[in-house]
Scaffold this motif. Sequence first.
Motif, PDB file in Angstrom:
ATOM      1  N   SER A 148     -24.285  23.334  -0.764  1.00 30.81           N
ATOM      2  CA  SER A 148     -23.042  23.971  -0.350  1.00 30.81           C
ATOM      3  C   SER A 148     -23.227  25.437   0.033  1.00 30.81           C
ATOM      4  O   SER A 148     -22.286  26.078   0.495  1.00 30.81           O
ATOM      5  CB  SER A 148     -22.001  23.864  -1.467  1.00 30.81           C
ATOM      6  N   TYR A 149     -24.420  25.964  -0.154  1.00 34.71           N
ATOM      7  CA  TYR A 149     -24.673  27.367   0.161  1.00 34.71           C
ATOM      8  C   TYR A 149     -24.660  27.555   1.678  1.00 34.71           C
ATOM      9  O   TYR A 149     -24.931  26.626   2.442  1.00 34.71           O
ATOM     10  CB  TYR A 149     -26.017  27.811  -0.423  1.00 34.71           C
ATOM     11  N   ASN A 150     -24.351  28.747   2.120  1.00 32.26           N
ATOM     12  CA  ASN A 150     -24.328  29.042   3.550  1.00 32.26           C
ATOM     13  C   ASN A 150     -25.370  30.111   3.869  1.00 32.26           C
ATOM     14  O   ASN A 150     -25.192  31.275   3.499  1.00 32.26           O
ATOM     15  CB  ASN A 150     -22.939  29.526   3.972  1.00 32.26           C
ATOM     16  N   PRO A 151     -26.496  29.733   4.522  1.00 31.64           N
ATOM     17  CA  PRO A 151     -26.803  28.388   5.022  1.00 31.64           C
ATOM     18  C   PRO A 151     -27.271  27.467   3.895  1.00 31.64           C
ATOM     19  O   PRO A 151     -27.737  27.966   2.854  1.00 31.64           O
ATOM     20  CB  PRO A 151     -27.944  28.662   5.999  1.00 31.64           C
ATOM     21  N   PRO A 152     -27.198  26.145   4.089  1.00 30.54           N
ATOM     22  CA  PRO A 152     -27.694  25.216   3.062  1.00 30.54           C
ATOM     23  C   PRO A 152     -29.170  25.493   2.771  1.00 30.54           C
ATOM     24  O   PRO A 152     -29.965  25.749   3.678  1.00 30.54           O
ATOM     25  CB  PRO A 152     -27.494  23.843   3.709  1.00 30.54           C
ATOM     26  N   HIS A 182     -39.451  22.692   9.538  1.00 27.02           N
ATOM     27  CA  HIS A 182     -39.302  23.937  10.273  1.00 27.02           C
ATOM     28  C   HIS A 182     -37.868  24.439  10.102  1.00 27.02           C
ATOM     29  O   HIS A 182     -36.934  23.657   9.943  1.00 27.02           O
ATOM     30  CB  HIS A 182     -39.596  23.716  11.761  1.00 27.02           C
ATOM     31  N   ASP A 183     -37.690  25.750  10.125  1.00 22.86           N
ATOM     32  CA  ASP A 183     -36.377  26.385   9.981  1.00 22.86           C
ATOM     33  C   ASP A 183     -35.777  26.190   8.586  1.00 22.86           C
ATOM     34  O   ASP A 183     -34.580  26.425   8.388  1.00 22.86           O
ATOM     35  CB  ASP A 183     -35.381  25.858  11.024  1.00 22.86           C
ATOM     36  N   ALA A 184     -36.598  25.776   7.618  1.00 22.18           N
ATOM     37  CA  ALA A 184     -36.081  25.586   6.255  1.00 22.18           C
ATOM     38  C   ALA A 184     -35.618  26.911   5.681  1.00 22.18           C
ATOM     39  O   ALA A 184     -36.226  27.968   5.906  1.00 22.18           O
ATOM     40  CB  ALA A 184     -37.152  24.970   5.363  1.00 22.18           C
ATOM     41  N   ALA A 185     -34.508  26.861   4.936  1.00 19.62           N
ATOM     42  CA  ALA A 185     -33.988  28.046   4.239  1.00 19.62           C
ATOM     43  C   ALA A 185     -34.372  27.942   2.769  1.00 19.62           C
ATOM     44  O   ALA A 185     -34.071  26.937   2.109  1.00 19.62           O
ATOM     45  CB  ALA A 185     -32.476  28.122   4.394  1.00 19.62           C
ATOM     46  N   ILE A 186     -35.054  28.969   2.263  1.00 21.05           N
ATOM     47  CA  ILE A 186     -35.587  28.948   0.898  1.00 21.05           C
ATOM     48  C   ILE A 186     -34.940  30.083   0.125  1.00 21.05           C
ATOM     49  O   ILE A 186     -35.133  31.264   0.439  1.00 21.05           O
ATOM     50  CB  ILE A 186     -37.119  29.100   0.922  1.00 21.05           C
ATOM     51  N   GLY A 187     -34.149  29.744  -0.891  1.00 16.36           N
ATOM     52  CA  GLY A 187     -33.379  30.742  -1.615  1.00 16.36           C
ATOM     53  C   GLY A 187     -34.109  31.331  -2.803  1.00 16.36           C
ATOM     54  O   GLY A 187     -34.941  30.679  -3.437  1.00 16.36           O
ATOM     55  N   VAL A 188     -33.774  32.588  -3.108  1.00 16.08           N
ATOM     56  CA  VAL A 188     -34.313  33.252  -4.287  1.00 16.08           C
ATOM     57  C   VAL A 188     -33.381  34.406  -4.651  1.00 16.08           C
ATOM     58  O   VAL A 188     -32.742  35.001  -3.781  1.00 16.08           O
ATOM     59  CB  VAL A 188     -35.746  33.775  -4.033  1.00 16.08           C
ATOM     60  N   ASP A 189     -33.276  34.677  -5.944  1.00 14.80           N
ATOM     61  CA  ASP A 189     -32.575  35.881  -6.397  1.00 14.80           C
ATOM     62  C   ASP A 189     -33.538  37.043  -6.220  1.00 14.80           C
ATOM     63  O   ASP A 189     -34.530  37.161  -6.950  1.00 14.80           O
ATOM     64  CB  ASP A 189     -32.165  35.725  -7.870  1.00 14.80           C
ATOM     65  N   LYS A 231     -43.863  28.817  10.288  1.00 14.20           N
ATOM     66  CA  LYS A 231     -43.112  27.608  10.652  1.00 14.20           C
ATOM     67  C   LYS A 231     -41.620  27.909  10.788  1.00 14.20           C
ATOM     68  O   LYS A 231     -40.787  27.027  10.601  1.00 14.20           O
ATOM     69  CB  LYS A 231     -43.355  26.502   9.631  1.00 14.20           C
ATOM     70  N   GLN A 232     -41.328  29.166  11.084  1.00 12.11           N
ATOM     71  CA  GLN A 232     -39.952  29.600  11.275  1.00 12.11           C
ATOM     72  C   GLN A 232     -39.072  29.320  10.049  1.00 12.11           C
ATOM     73  O   GLN A 232     -37.854  29.151  10.156  1.00 12.11           O
ATOM     74  CB  GLN A 232     -39.313  28.958  12.509  1.00 12.11           C
ATOM     75  N   GLN A 233     -39.704  29.237   8.904  1.00 12.14           N
ATOM     76  CA  GLN A 233     -38.939  29.101   7.663  1.00 12.14           C
ATOM     77  C   GLN A 233     -38.445  30.485   7.246  1.00 12.14           C
ATOM     78  O   GLN A 233     -39.019  31.502   7.629  1.00 12.14           O
ATOM     79  CB  GLN A 233     -39.803  28.469   6.570  1.00 12.14           C
ATOM     80  N   LYS A 234     -37.385  30.522   6.446  1.00 14.98           N
ATOM     81  CA  LYS A 234     -36.745  31.795   6.143  1.00 14.98           C
ATOM     82  C   LYS A 234     -36.477  31.937   4.654  1.00 14.98           C
ATOM     83  O   LYS A 234     -35.996  31.008   4.007  1.00 14.98           O
ATOM     84  CB  LYS A 234     -35.416  31.908   6.905  1.00 14.98           C
ATOM     85  N   LEU A 235     -36.803  33.128   4.135  1.00 17.24           N
ATOM     86  CA  LEU A 235     -36.476  33.447   2.746  1.00 17.24           C
ATOM     87  C   LEU A 235     -35.058  34.004   2.711  1.00 17.24           C
ATOM     88  O   LEU A 235     -34.753  34.994   3.375  1.00 17.24           O
ATOM     89  CB  LEU A 235     -37.465  34.467   2.181  1.00 17.24           C
ATOM     90  N   VAL A 236     -34.199  33.361   1.936  1.00 15.87           N
ATOM     91  CA  VAL A 236     -32.797  33.753   1.846  1.00 15.87           C
ATOM     92  C   VAL A 236     -32.547  34.426   0.503  1.00 15.87           C
ATOM     93  O   VAL A 236     -32.816  33.844  -0.553  1.00 15.87           O
ATOM     94  CB  VAL A 236     -31.870  32.530   1.994  1.00 15.87           C
ATOM     95  N   GLN A 237     -32.042  35.652   0.534  1.00 14.44           N
ATOM     96  CA  GLN A 237     -31.662  36.349  -0.695  1.00 14.44           C
ATOM     97  C   GLN A 237     -30.264  35.881  -1.093  1.00 14.44           C
ATOM     98  O   GLN A 237     -29.281  36.235  -0.441  1.00 14.44           O
ATOM     99  CB  GLN A 237     -31.688  37.861  -0.490  1.00 14.44           C
ATOM    100  N   THR A 238     -30.184  35.080  -2.141  1.00 21.29           N
ATOM    101  CA  THR A 238     -28.884  34.552  -2.552  1.00 21.29           C
ATOM    102  C   THR A 238     -28.000  35.677  -3.088  1.00 21.29           C
ATOM    103  O   THR A 238     -28.486  36.622  -3.717  1.00 21.29           O
ATOM    104  CB  THR A 238     -29.044  33.466  -3.617  1.00 21.29           C
ATOM    105  N   SER A 239     -26.702  35.557  -2.839  1.00 16.15           N
ATOM    106  CA  SER A 239     -25.757  36.594  -3.269  1.00 16.15           C
ATOM    107  C   SER A 239     -25.582  36.618  -4.778  1.00 16.15           C
ATOM    108  O   SER A 239     -25.140  37.620  -5.353  1.00 16.15           O
ATOM    109  CB  SER A 239     -24.405  36.384  -2.588  1.00 16.15           C
ATOM    110  N   ALA A 240     -25.892  35.511  -5.421  1.00 19.75           N
ATOM    111  CA  ALA A 240     -25.838  35.422  -6.890  1.00 19.75           C
ATOM    112  C   ALA A 240     -26.982  34.529  -7.336  1.00 19.75           C
ATOM    113  O   ALA A 240     -27.556  33.789  -6.535  1.00 19.75           O
ATOM    114  CB  ALA A 240     -24.504  34.848  -7.351  1.00 19.75           C
ATOM    115  N   ASN A 241     -27.325  34.614  -8.602  1.00 20.18           N
ATOM    116  CA  ASN A 241     -28.376  33.748  -9.124  1.00 20.18           C
ATOM    117  C   ASN A 241     -27.782  32.369  -9.389  1.00 20.18           C
ATOM    118  O   ASN A 241     -26.898  32.214 -10.234  1.00 20.18           O
ATOM    119  CB  ASN A 241     -28.970  34.345 -10.404  1.00 20.18           C
ATOM    120  N   LEU A 242     -28.261  31.368  -8.676  1.00 17.82           N
ATOM    121  CA  LEU A 242     -27.681  30.030  -8.776  1.00 17.82           C
ATOM    122  C   LEU A 242     -27.895  29.425 -10.157  1.00 17.82           C
ATOM    123  O   LEU A 242     -27.066  28.641 -10.632  1.00 17.82           O
ATOM    124  CB  LEU A 242     -28.270  29.118  -7.699  1.00 17.82           C
TER     125      LEU A 242
END
Length: 658
Positions: free
Chosen positions: A35-39, A124-131, A150-161
């Motif tokens: 449910s995160y944006n982006p998933p 490819h284009d995977a979104a990988i979350g981390v606090d 591989k055009q993957q992206k590290l996503v800084q989550t707004s909160a710790n899941l």
Amino acid sequence: MTQQQLLIKTLNQLRNTTTKDMADILVSLRSLMSSYNPPLHALIVPSEDYHQSEYVSARDKRREFVSGFTGSAGLALITMNDALLWTDGRYFLQALQELKGEWKLMRIGEDPPLEVWMADNLPHDAAIGVDSWCVSIEAAQRWERAFAKKQQKLVQTSANLVDEVWKNRPPAEINPVVLHPIEFTGQSVADKLKDLREKLVHEKARGIIITALDEVAWLYNIRGSDISYSPVVQAFAIVTTNSAFLYVDNKKVSSEVYSSLKESGIELRDYSAVSGDVVLLVSDQLKSSLTDVQGNGAKEAEGKIDLIWADPRSCCYALYSKLKSDKVFMQQSPLALAKALKNPVELDGLKKAHIRDGAAVVQYFAWLDKQMQEIYGASGYFLEAEGGNKKKNSESMKLTEVTASDKLESFRASKEHFRGLSFPTISSVGPNAAIIHYSPEAETCAELDPDSIYLCDSGGQYLDGTTDITRTVHFGKPSVHEKACYTAVLKGHIALGNARFPNGTNGNTLDILARMPLWKYGLDYRHGTGHGVGSYLNVHEGPHLISFRPQAQLVPIQASMTATDEPGYYEDGKFGIRLENVLIVKEADTKFNFGDKGYLAFEHITWAPYQTKMIDLSLLTTEEIDWLNSYHSRCRDILTPYLDEYELAWLKKATEAV
């Protein structure tokens, strides 16, 4: 309740999580990821807190909560189909025992690293979350470089899941900040700030962000109890060329501490204010409200001073993200080395603390020897006779890994300046001793066995120093193989402790000395050989290491540093052996001085006998036997004033010349 018992209680609460509970946690996290944006295709759960600490508070044990693995080092990765846990060789056996359900162990050094695994297994284009508060600049940038392929992206989550699904997360503790007096520190806050500011000006930096808890504590001469076994305060610091700030929960600070810090030119701010103040630091708007900031000691040099110093290994990515990357001076914190180079007061305190600690260890083994003979009919610490009587003399009497370690803690607690243990005592029998960082639990721990090896790795926190010692013993008849392995470990221990080496030598080079006697037989161990030890601070202290790991090449061993000397050998399911002393690096008196480099040597400051019946004397050289006898003689001389009649008689027997 002892400190060890409190730890066991906390660990039991985490370990009582069932396989179904673990599965439910993963389901909840995966739902949040979807449910995160982006998933998110994956979620990284590090072991570290906001300060990249090795040991963290109960509320920051997020990786432990999601995986069930309780070791201090590890990294969890959760995808929609996998749950993976990376850890190093110290914890392979422990992780296999603790991981439940779908969790899979990934062995660092044997399996693909996290970033390689994700590149190979995520789209490819995977979104990988981390606090981003819980990951260092260095780690985050390394992952970003790997993901970009591989055009993957590290996503800084707004909160710790993890926090969102951790319903019974322990509350933050409010523990007082304590001033550490100059009689133990040997250097004032003003002098430390003056030295730091000179380094800032030299590097054309107008400020530094200090996030490592032991660096904050050392710089401001404060201590606390926010993290078990480490006398630190959960706090950040920012120091500029004319200001100094401490970010801490104000409820922890008494009026006395507040006044003392203010006199040293330190302004207190709320812990959460560090994020906004870093933004002000970037724009050069961070100013102290103190009218007379003391301890400046630095004048702006010619040229513009506009860089912000951040240690890439200890500063969290969240704070770095608020900086302008071209204005960040990324280098190891100057406090890391300054803290490691002990001043004369700290060195004197460490030596005194180790003498008292050695007395406690001798008292413990004298007591333990007597208990083993009375309860189990064992042959004792000294006699190499057949194993003890398997039938206890009294079924009502029981000696376990935990009750034994509690007794050791009580001996330490009786010593001057004692403030607690420096890490959870590793009290381990037989197969448990093969688990390098084994932590016994009252409900499941082993009973002491006179026919098995017993390994005890322990340490204390004293106002004047931190200690760390390991001894391995047998109360029955050790096998020929066990004696050969013990002797090989001892030979490596002696070889490293007796080393002389030129200035500029690093710990990666020295590491081989401790391994060569084991390599002769095709044996080895999966952990480093030595680490620095704090002055009433963290028991594991950098920036130097004695290790096979590449980071041990970064900082040379220097005079007035501390280092442990702890080779070992472990056979899974059978036994473990480790011997450890703390050493001080000193200048060596050599006949020659090739290259005018100057030479260094080690001084042992740990005092407790080795068990001579575990040694195959035929495998020792004359020089090694002479060293052993000389060390044992010094143990007698140094510890005698601290022992009663029985303990002294035991020590004299344990240190008889061989």
